[in-house]
Design an enzyme around this catalytic site. Structure first.
Site, PDB file in Angstrom:
ATOM      1  CG  ASP A 192      -0.915   1.085  -2.969  1.00 57.05           C
ATOM      2  OD1 ASP A 192      -0.084   1.894  -2.517  1.00 57.05           O
ATOM      3  OD2 ASP A 192      -0.769  -0.150  -2.896  1.00 57.05           O
TER       4      ASP A 192
ATOM      5  N   GLY B 268      -7.085   1.854  -0.024  1.00 54.11           N
ATOM      6  CA  GLY B 268      -5.671   2.135  -0.218  1.00 54.11           C
ATOM      7  C   GLY B 268      -4.795   0.900  -0.249  1.00 54.11           C
ATOM      8  CG  HIS B 269      -0.042  -0.228   0.656  1.00 52.02           C
ATOM      9  ND1 HIS B 269       0.434  -0.626  -0.578  1.00 52.02           N
ATOM     10  CD2 HIS B 269       0.827  -0.717   1.582  1.00 52.02           C
ATOM     11  CE1 HIS B 269       1.553  -1.329  -0.406  1.00 52.02           C
ATOM     12  NE2 HIS B 269       1.803  -1.400   0.895  1.00 52.02           N
ATOM     13  CG  PHE B 270      -2.072  -2.094   4.876  1.00 48.61           C
ATOM     14  CD1 PHE B 270      -1.538  -3.335   5.164  1.00 48.61           C
ATOM     15  CD2 PHE B 270      -1.232  -0.991   4.905  1.00 48.61           C
ATOM     16  CE1 PHE B 270      -0.202  -3.481   5.488  1.00 48.61           C
ATOM     17  CE2 PHE B 270       0.107  -1.126   5.220  1.00 48.61           C
ATOM     18  CZ  PHE B 270       0.632  -2.381   5.513  1.00 48.61           C
ATOM     19  CB  ALA B 271      -6.962  -3.822  -0.229  1.00 53.61           C
TER      20      ALA B 271
END
Length: 290
Positions: free
Chosen positions: A239, A265-268
């Site tokens: 992330d 990343g952020h949007f797992a």
């Protein structure tokens, strides 16, 4: 009889029309899913069918996001206190007696306010890249920190690219282990809503108010220490905004917290929905048999 079909509904709370997704049988334990920036309950489209086999799922769009009403920032004060007040009104109107809380990104400071106000209702907390510790904030926050410290018109203007198509795609793709799993309609829908007239001012108001979340971190942590809610952190380890050290920090205040990392990343949920869904079910089901 199980009912894991997703319904698309709306409810009037605090003089706002709030859209939400609902699935699962009404008498099953409730999980409240709170999305973050720049998305909506659409981010849970693949997770809800996994969870709703056993749980009653409610996933609202926060004010100014998704299909919920987005009054202009002159008509509604876009603060995280007001986000939490709106979710609280939804909880009260729907007469939700107790629930597990899933929080992501902006949903974390919103949800932690809810948890502090309703400690007796919280059965568990799942944080997916939802931060509550200063060390979890990456250097990507530095331009925003500058705006917090110097909220000038020039510094506000400098952040307008925050809502650009390039920034939205970056938040989805950066660190993703398998970019081919990211559905283009996800970031395209987010961008559609970001591009609505007046929305940039809504988002910049929230960016400025995010400083109140950092100021509340000690109170969030005090809540964790006092109530020791069953806690699962499910974290994309690449992330760009919320660092893995922020996930590990939860164990400082809740020694029994479980922390799981995924190579993304952020949007797992875009790349690891099945894994996260199964880890959630195992975590929640273990609680129910203890």
């Amino acid at each position: 009889m199980k009912n894991n079909k997703i319904q698309y509904l709306s409810i009037k709370v605090n003089n706002l029309d709030i859209f939400y997704r609902e699935a699962g049988t009404k008498d099953a334990p409730v999980i409240l899913l709170l999305h973050g920036y720049p998305t909506s309950s659409h981010m849970f489209r693949n997770l809800i069918p996994i969870l709703s086999e056993q749980y009653h799922i409610i996933a609202p769009d926060l004010p100014g996001f998704g299909f919920s009403e987005a009054k202009s920032h002159d008509q509604f004060q876009y603060t995280f206190d007001n986000m939490a007040n709106t979710v609280q009104a939804l909880i009260d109107k729907m007469e939700i007696k107790c629930f597990a809380l899933y929080v992501f990104d902006y949903g974390a400071p919103t949800g932690f306010r809810i948890a502090m106000a309703n400690p007796e209702k919280i059965t568990a907390i799942i944080s997916q890249n939802g931060n509550a510790y200063e060390e979890g904030l990456s250097d990507e926050w530095n331009p925003i920190r500058n705006y917090w410290e110097h909220p000038t018109k020039a510094n506000r203007e400098s952040l307008k690219d925050f809502v650009s198509k390039e920034a939205t795609r970056f938040s989805y793709y950066h660190g993703a282990s398998n970019p081919s799993l990211i559905a283009p309609e996800a970031y395209s829908l987010d961008q559609f809503f970001l591009d609505r007239p007046g929305n940039i001012e809504i988002q910049l108001d929230l960016v400025l108010d995010y400083r109140t979340n950092v100021a509340l971190y000690p109170r969030f942590q005090e809540y964790f220490r006092k109530y020791q809610p069953p806690f699962l952190a499910v974290w994309g380890n690449k992330d760009p905004y919320f660092l893995p050290v922020g996930a590990e920090a939860y164990k400082r205040d809740m020694p029994k917290a479980i922390v799981k990392f995924y190579d993304t990343g952020h949007f797992a949920l875009e790349t690891h929905c099945k894994e996260i869904g199964n880890d959630m079910l195992n975590f929640l089901n273990d609680l129910s048999v203890k």
